[in-house]
Design a protein around this motif. Structure first.
Motif, short mmCIF file in Angstrom:
data_model
loop_
_atom_site.label_atom_id
_atom_site.label_comp_id
_atom_site.label_asym_id
_atom_site.label_seq_id
_atom_site.Cartn_x
_atom_site.Cartn_y
_atom_site.Cartn_z
N ILE A 157 0.86 -1.19 0.00
CA ILE A 157 0.00 0.00 0.00
C ILE A 157 0.89 1.24 0.00
O ILE A 157 1.72 1.41 0.90
N GLN A 158 0.74 2.06 -1.01
CA GLN A 158 1.61 3.22 -1.16
C GLN A 158 1.43 4.22 -0.02
O GLN A 158 0.36 4.28 0.60
N HIS A 159 2.46 5.01 0.22
CA HIS A 159 2.40 6.03 1.26
C HIS A 159 1.69 7.29 0.74
O HIS A 159 0.73 7.75 1.34
N ILE A 160 2.18 7.80 -0.40
CA ILE A 160 1.58 9.00 -1.00
C ILE A 160 1.37 8.77 -2.48
O ILE A 160 2.27 8.28 -3.18
N ASN A 161 0.20 9.12 -2.97
CA ASN A 161 -0.11 8.96 -4.39
C ASN A 161 0.53 10.08 -5.21
O ASN A 161 0.45 11.25 -4.84
N SER A 162 1.11 9.71 -6.34
CA SER A 162 1.85 10.68 -7.16
C SER A 162 0.95 11.63 -7.94
O SER A 162 1.42 12.66 -8.42
N GLU A 163 -0.32 11.29 -8.10
CA GLU A 163 -1.21 12.12 -8.92
C GLU A 163 -2.03 13.11 -8.10
O GLU A 163 -2.24 14.25 -8.53
N ILE A 164 -2.49 12.68 -6.92
CA ILE A 164 -3.33 13.57 -6.13
C ILE A 164 -2.75 13.87 -4.75
O ILE A 164 -3.31 14.67 -3.99
N GLY A 165 -1.64 13.26 -4.40
CA GLY A 165 -0.94 13.59 -3.16
C GLY A 165 -1.58 13.11 -1.88
O GLY A 165 -1.20 13.54 -0.79
N VAL A 166 -2.54 12.19 -1.97
CA VAL A 166 -3.21 11.69 -0.76
C VAL A 166 -2.24 10.82 0.05
O VAL A 166 -1.46 10.06 -0.51
N ILE A 167 -2.29 10.96 1.38
CA ILE A 167 -1.42 10.21 2.28
C ILE A 167 -2.22 9.09 2.95
O ILE A 167 -3.24 9.34 3.57
N GLN A 168 -1.74 7.87 2.83
CA GLN A 168 -2.39 6.74 3.49
C GLN A 168 -1.89 6.62 4.93
O GLN A 168 -0.74 6.97 5.23
N PRO A 169 -2.72 6.12 5.85
CA PRO A 169 -2.34 5.98 7.26
C PRO A 169 -1.40 4.79 7.46
O PRO A 169 -1.79 3.75 8.00
N ILE A 170 -0.16 4.95 7.04
CA ILE A 170 0.80 3.85 7.02
C ILE A 170 1.03 3.23 8.40
O ILE A 170 1.12 2.00 8.53
#
Length: 395
Positions: free
Chosen positions: A144-157
């Motif tokens: 599961i990615q940390h930050i998306n490259s297109e919209i910059g959303v941050i996942q709760p890693i």
């Protein structure tokens, strides 16, 4: 030229460039060679490994250098999977991942492995509850990615890591967009592996790294591989690694001031676009805990993203319409598909990504050109009275 495509790549810093040249001149020997010059190069490589590990709270023997983010993602996942495939046949990822991660899981599916693709909410964040429900007794790996490259959303890693660790599931995260921009502390993330890249933090292209926890089982992808502890074949790029390490240290040390400045630039852009705010959609939300300010995903009613890109390019402003890895493809961006956008909405998408050298004047000029593009496209005369009337009719 106004460069606003830093999520695709960053210009190499002068400090990193100087280190690259010096390392290429003085540390050209193969670090695997047994002579004095080889040992000298090996010492530099060990120093880089140690410095880079400290930036993410890891141990030096947990860092493996690669050719970049894509190889880091694929090789980390392959190595982890080979180390645990005998324990189960179910893996987990999300619909928002980088193409390199998606391709790995598609290949697993072709070989009979069951893959769960987690959905995201309207801002692009996964549900911890959905993740927990998807776990099975035979689940062995999640990415599961940390930050998306297109919209910059941050996942709760951190929360994701704690949950997966509780259930004994190996956890990899693509941290290419987060490294050097927000803190990464692998010792508190309950994470087994992360991928990072040099050219996203003002280092040279063609260099990256993988963190692999010393407590995590993994197996070499290629037989007889001796380089990087058996993790990947091929002589390492010592000058590139030295420059990458230099750039990474600079980025992490400037992190607090940098993120504050990015929020200021982001707010300025949004404010400068207030005249057409009723036409604009900002993807990823506005919650500072779930959004990287550097990346601004946008859509403007009546304007295709490709049209905006070409228009701004004519005026010397560089933006993108999504991940550079997907450039030239006709399909909607991965992020737009994941967010459930219609084809028309997806075509409107474009991305502005900020960097340390971006100025307020450049943001103001970019907003000016964006508004001019909208007014020209709609045949609207740019004056206050007309804009007010247009706003009323559009609403």
């Amino acid at each position: 030229m106004i460069y606003l495509d830093h999520a695709a790549t960053t210009p190499m810093s002068r400090t990193a460039l100087d280190v690259y040249v010096k390392a290429a001149e003085e540390f050209f020997a193969n670090p695997s060679s047994l002579h004095e010059q080889g040992d000298k190069t090996k010492q530099l490589l060990d120093k880089c490994r140690s410095e880079l590990s400290q930036l993410i709270h890891a141990h030096s023997d947990e860092i493996y250098f690669t050719s970049g983010g894509t190889e880091s993602n694929i090789r980390a996942l392959q190595s982890l999977y080979l180390g645990c495939k005998d324990k189960g046949n179910h893996v987990i990822t999300t619909v928002l991942e980088h193409p390199s991660v998606q391709s790995f899981f598609v290949d697993l599916e072709k070989n009979g492995v069951e893959v769960t693709y987690l959905g995201v909410d309207t801002n692009g964040v996964i549900s911890i509850e959905e993740l927990e429900k998807s776990l099975r007794s035979d689940t062995i790996l999640a990415s599961i990615q940390h930050i998306n490259s297109e919209i910059g959303v941050i996942q709760p890693i951190r929360e994701i890591g704690n949950l997966l660790k509780k259930h004994g599931v190996l956890f990899h995260s693509d941290c290419v967009q987060s490294f050097g921009k927000i803190p990464i502390e692998v010792d508190t993330f309950s994470i087994d592996a992360i991928s990072i890249s040099s050219h996203k933090v003002y280092g040279p292209k063609g260099v990256g790294a993988v963190y692999l926890s010393r407590n995590t089982p993994w197996k070499a992808v290629d037989a007889f591989t001796s380089h990087e502890g058996g993790f990947r074949p091929g002589t390492v790029n010592t000058p590139g690694i030295a420059a990458f390490t230099t750039a990474a240290v600079d980025a992490v040390h400037q992190l607090d001031n940098s993120i504050k400045y990015m929020w200021e630039l982001r707010a300025l852009l949004i404010n400068e676009l207030s005249d057409i705010s009723h036409l604009i959609t900002i993807e990823g939300g506005t919650d500072s805990e779930k959004q990287l300010p550097h990346i601004i995903g946008l859509g403007i009613k009546g304007i295709e993203g490709q049209y905006m890109l070409l228009t701004l390019d004519r005026h010397g402003v560089c933006i993108s319409t999504g991940s550079a890895c997907q450039a030239g493809k006709q399909d909607p961006s991965i992020a737009m598909k994941a967010l459930g956008k219609s084809t028309q909405e997806a075509k409107r998408f474009f991305r502005i990504s900020l960097g340390r050298h971006t100025t307020q004047e450049e943001i103001i000029e970019t907003a000016k050109q964006m508004k001019a593009c909208v007014y020209e496209k709609e045949g609207i005369k740019h004056d206050r009275q007309t804009k007010m009337a247009w706003g009323r009719t559009e609403k």
